[in-house]
Scaffold this motif. Structure first.
Motif, PDB file in Angstrom:
ATOM      1  N   ARG A 107       0.824  -1.207   0.000  1.00  0.00           N
ATOM      2  CA  ARG A 107       0.000   0.000   0.000  1.00  0.00           C
ATOM      3  C   ARG A 107       0.862   1.262   0.000  1.00  0.00           C
ATOM      4  O   ARG A 107       0.527   2.227  -0.658  1.00  0.00           O
ATOM      5  CB  ARG A 107      -0.954  -0.018   1.190  1.00  0.00           C
ATOM      6  CG  ARG A 107      -2.033  -1.086   1.016  1.00  0.00           C
ATOM      7  CD  ARG A 107      -3.063  -1.117   2.109  1.00  0.00           C
ATOM      8  NE  ARG A 107      -4.188  -1.954   1.691  1.00  0.00           N
ATOM      9  CZ  ARG A 107      -5.133  -2.408   2.498  1.00  0.00           C
ATOM     10  NH1 ARG A 107      -5.101  -2.118   3.788  1.00  0.00           N
ATOM     11  NH2 ARG A 107      -6.108  -3.150   2.025  1.00  0.00           N
ATOM     12  N   TRP A 108       1.945   1.256   0.754  1.00  0.00           N
ATOM     13  CA  TRP A 108       2.927   2.329   0.657  1.00  0.00           C
ATOM     14  C   TRP A 108       4.224   1.873   1.297  1.00  0.00           C
ATOM     15  O   TRP A 108       4.261   0.887   2.043  1.00  0.00           O
ATOM     16  CB  TRP A 108       2.430   3.643   1.243  1.00  0.00           C
ATOM     17  CG  TRP A 108       1.898   3.633   2.659  1.00  0.00           C
ATOM     18  CD1 TRP A 108       0.593   3.647   3.043  1.00  0.00           C
ATOM     19  CD2 TRP A 108       2.668   3.651   3.876  1.00  0.00           C
ATOM     20  NE1 TRP A 108       0.496   3.650   4.417  1.00  0.00           N
ATOM     21  CE2 TRP A 108       1.756   3.665   4.946  1.00  0.00           C
ATOM     22  CE3 TRP A 108       4.035   3.659   4.163  1.00  0.00           C
ATOM     23  CZ2 TRP A 108       2.150   3.668   6.295  1.00  0.00           C
ATOM     24  CZ3 TRP A 108       4.446   3.668   5.501  1.00  0.00           C
ATOM     25  CH2 TRP A 108       3.510   3.670   6.547  1.00  0.00           C
ATOM     26  N   HIS A 109       5.281   2.614   1.001  1.00  0.00           N
ATOM     27  CA  HIS A 109       6.617   2.274   1.493  1.00  0.00           C
ATOM     28  C   HIS A 109       7.339   3.575   1.807  1.00  0.00           C
ATOM     29  O   HIS A 109       7.436   4.449   0.947  1.00  0.00           O
ATOM     30  CB  HIS A 109       7.377   1.473   0.429  1.00  0.00           C
ATOM     31  CG  HIS A 109       8.714   0.965   0.895  1.00  0.00           C
ATOM     32  ND1 HIS A 109       9.586   0.275   0.067  1.00  0.00           N
ATOM     33  CD2 HIS A 109       9.338   1.030   2.096  1.00  0.00           C
ATOM     34  CE1 HIS A 109      10.677  -0.037   0.751  1.00  0.00           C
ATOM     35  NE2 HIS A 109      10.544   0.417   1.982  1.00  0.00           N
ATOM     36  N   TYR A 110       7.821   3.688   3.042  1.00  0.00           N
ATOM     37  CA  TYR A 110       8.596   4.871   3.429  1.00  0.00           C
ATOM     38  C   TYR A 110      10.017   4.433   3.767  1.00  0.00           C
ATOM     39  O   TYR A 110      10.218   3.541   4.600  1.00  0.00           O
ATOM     40  CB  TYR A 110       7.967   5.555   4.645  1.00  0.00           C
ATOM     41  CG  TYR A 110       8.800   6.708   5.179  1.00  0.00           C
ATOM     42  CD1 TYR A 110       8.718   7.962   4.597  1.00  0.00           C
ATOM     43  CD2 TYR A 110       9.689   6.519   6.240  1.00  0.00           C
ATOM     44  CE1 TYR A 110       9.492   9.016   5.061  1.00  0.00           C
ATOM     45  CE2 TYR A 110      10.464   7.562   6.719  1.00  0.00           C
ATOM     46  CZ  TYR A 110      10.368   8.809   6.125  1.00  0.00           C
ATOM     47  OH  TYR A 110      11.138   9.841   6.591  1.00  0.00           O
ATOM     48  N   THR A 151      -1.236   6.939   4.166  1.00  0.00           N
ATOM     49  CA  THR A 151      -0.466   7.308   2.970  1.00  0.00           C
ATOM     50  C   THR A 151       1.037   7.085   3.111  1.00  0.00           C
ATOM     51  O   THR A 151       1.739   7.036   2.104  1.00  0.00           O
ATOM     52  CB  THR A 151      -0.687   8.795   2.640  1.00  0.00           C
ATOM     53  OG1 THR A 151      -0.134   9.593   3.706  1.00  0.00           O
ATOM     54  CG2 THR A 151      -2.166   9.097   2.498  1.00  0.00           C
ATOM     55  N   GLY A 152       1.551   6.987   4.341  1.00  0.00           N
ATOM     56  CA  GLY A 152       2.989   6.902   4.550  1.00  0.00           C
ATOM     57  C   GLY A 152       3.681   8.245   4.519  1.00  0.00           C
ATOM     58  O   GLY A 152       4.911   8.317   4.635  1.00  0.00           O
ATOM     59  N   HIS A 153       2.926   9.313   4.388  1.00  0.00           N
ATOM     60  CA  HIS A 153       3.511  10.661   4.358  1.00  0.00           C
ATOM     61  C   HIS A 153       4.063  11.009   5.744  1.00  0.00           C
ATOM     62  O   HIS A 153       3.404  10.786   6.760  1.00  0.00           O
ATOM     63  CB  HIS A 153       2.454  11.675   3.943  1.00  0.00           C
ATOM     64  CG  HIS A 153       2.930  13.098   4.000  1.00  0.00           C
ATOM     65  ND1 HIS A 153       3.848  13.617   3.114  1.00  0.00           N
ATOM     66  CD2 HIS A 153       2.627  14.114   4.860  1.00  0.00           C
ATOM     67  CE1 HIS A 153       4.076  14.876   3.400  1.00  0.00           C
ATOM     68  NE2 HIS A 153       3.363  15.217   4.464  1.00  0.00           N
TER      69      HIS A 153
END
Length: 577
Positions: A107-110, A151-153
């Motif tokens: 779904r997201w990656h930080y 969102t990973g923001h």
């Protein structure tokens, strides 16, 4: 203002407890099926009440999905699952990945840009904390970062301390009612250990409790729970004036996630070894509050009580395994709220949760020599060694009154040395293998201290195991050779096992890996050298439920050293009907 703030937070706790139906020890989330904090609940029990997977059908468990990164490392992350999203951290990158908990889809990656760090014990990250749509985690370069869970923001970051002092961060934070708690790693490099609290909304520091401070010499006990410490107390007291400032580099790292009792509004931490590690003569006194279970006020950081397991520790026997909240029968026959901590010494310690008063230690769960015997200047072997006993998280079944401990029978040779403390060599000696260790899992009755059953998993290891999961009347435990087991919680009988390895759908990789495994087996048989597993399992398993289906997950370094492998997570479930 402090009183008003305290009353406001307590009011929030009372309302949340009423609305969500938390137990007094405190659930981490009201979402059914979630694994929302490092220890599953705030009590660190790592115990779930399975309704589908049980002793009769656990043998039907099969891989549901797996996710692999492109990097290899010592994967110790304990996945967090909130709703239908799983959050894991990577070892080398110190990144965070959000996955669909039912399919493994990203779904997201930080991925952060890491600055300077000098970790004493490997590139490790044990996971995240999640609260109010924020994901919190710490990095090796000593930053606490908050991400948007959807969102990973990045929302904010704050610096925890100076990495040039030896500080690193490896533990999974604890988030509770708008506060994020984070400890410290680097005792072998001479840091001054601490636990810090930050405001979850913006990262503002709230308080810091230091493990070691001036006056850490204490009361000089000659024994603990009836076992002699072999201390030359007269010598220590004569030498103490020369080392009044030793606490400034006194260690006491806090590198495992605390427990919290919501009803008592009390935080429980386990603290690390004193420093210099193997030169006790350079730090006379008890070295408070190293090697201890400590209760803190979570709103102010004020210490309420402590129990020191190993005063003036000579062998790096820190209280490394996270504390677990249990109810246990005390010496008067009453069942009381208690705290348990499985030590490197090979005992499970049980103390009163309200007072810290000693209740009992268990039977030794790994073989012991004279635990506190002093090592001569020429060196000597201790059992359990620095990496022996228990380090990994335990699980506790409240219905059976059992704590499940994965431990290592590992004797090690310690060679004290002066070293050059000015250059950061606060280990002040060396530790090595006298032989490879045996990997055990056992069940301990908290009411009696009896080891109810013990099961050896494998031999030939020299690093800490991953830890246990209690699920209904099952115990899941990963072996260091890459095997995940399901055992009967009452007897320890094996009910299921799975050898984690390369993706079985990748035919070429599977063929190459089989050749490698055959070569390793021949090498082991002919040369008597240990096998090298197709996966390393250094992390504790978890369990969760999404959409009416139950899952068991464990992080792994799959096919280490092979092109087809990487850090990742493998998830199991029963076949769909």
């Amino acid at each position: 203002m402090h009183l008003v703030r305290r009353l406001a937070v307590v009011s929030t706790i009372v309302v949340a407890t009423f609305v969500s139906g938390y137990r007094l020890t405190g659930e981490a989330s009201s979402q059914p099926g979630s694994w929302a904090t490092y220890g599953f609940d705030f009590a660190n029990t790592r115990h779930v009440a399975f309704a589908q997977i049980d002793e009769r059908n656990v043998g039907d468990l099969a891989p549901a999905w797996r996710f692999l990164t492109s990097t290899h490392g010592r994967m110790e992350t304990s996945p967090i699952v909130v709703g239908d999203t799983m959050y894991i951290t990577t070892a080398i990158e110190n990144g965070v990945i959000a996955l669909d908990a039912t399919t493994g889809a990203v779904r997201w990656h930080y991925t952060p840009t890491l600055g300077f760090s000098s970790p004493c014990c490997g590139l490790i990250n044990r996971g995240v904390a999640v609260e109010a749509n924020r994901v919190f985690y710490a990095t090796l370069d000593a930053r606490l970062i908050a991400l948007d869970a959807r969102t990973g923001h990045k929302l904010w970051e704050t610096t925890i301390g100076d990495t040039h002092s030896g500080l690193t961060e490896t533990m999974a934070p604890l988030a509770w009612h708008g506060i994020v708690f984070i400890g410290s790693s680097g005792g072998e490099l001479g840091i001054r250990g601490f636990l810090s609290a930050y405001r979850a909304s913006d990262g503002k520091p709230l308080w810091r409790w230091w493990t070691v401070s001036a006056g850490w010499e204490g009361n000089y006990p000659a024994s603990v729970h009836g076992v002699t410490l072999h201390r030359d107390i007269a010598f220590e007291k004569r030498e103490a004036p020369k080392f009044r400032d030793a606490w400034r580099h006194g260690g006491g790292a806090i590198w495992m996630t605390p427990a919290i009792d919501v009803g008592r509004s009390t935080l429980y931490v386990s603290t690390g070894n004193a420093s210099p590690v193997y030169r006790e003569d350079l730090r006379p006194g008890d070295n408070l509050y190293t090697d201890s279970i400590v209760a803190l006020d979570p709103l102010s950081g004020k210490m309420r009580w402590y129990y020191q397991e190993s005063p003036h520790d000579p062998h790096d026997h820190d209280a490394a395994s996270p504390p677990v909240l249990v109810d246990a029968i005390d010496g008067s026959g009453r069942r009381v709220p208690a705290v348990g901590e499985a030590g490197k010494t090979g005992w499970l310690y049980i103390v009163n949760r309200d007072t810290g008063r000693f209740i009992r230690v268990s039977q030794n769960f790994v073989p012991q020599d004279d635990v506190y015997a002093r090592v001569p200047a020429s060196g000597g072997v201790v059992r359990p060694g620095t990496l022996g006993g228990a380090i990994a998280p335990v699980a506790a079944n409240p219905d059976l009154h059992l704590v499940f401990i994965q431990a290592l029978n590992l004797p090690q040779r310690i060679n004290p040395a002066v070293g050059n403390l000015a250059t950061g060599n606060f280990q002040a000696g060396t530790v090595g293998q006298s032989e490879l260790g045996d990997n055990f899992v056992c069940a301990v009755n908290v009411d009696t201290g009896t080891v109810v059953w013990r099961r050896q998993l494998s031999s030939g290891h020299n690093w800490m195991p991953g830890g246990t999961l209690s699920a209904g009347n099952l115990v899941f435990v990963p072996d260091q050779n890459g095997t995940l087991y399901a055992l009967d919680a009452r007897s320890g009988a094996e009910l299921w096992r799975y050898q984690v390895g390369a993706n079985p759908d990748d035919v070429l990789s599977t063929f190459v890996n089989r050749l490698h495994d055959l070569a390793a087996s021949i090498k082991q048989f002919v040369l008597r050298q240990p096998d090298y597993a197709s996966a390393h399992l250094n992390a504790p398993p978890i369990a969760y439920e999404v959409g009416g289906r139950e899952y068991v997950a464990v992080a792994a370094d799959i096919a280490p050293g092979k092109p087809s492998g990487g850090d990742g997570v493998i998830v199991f479930a029963l076949p769909k009907p």
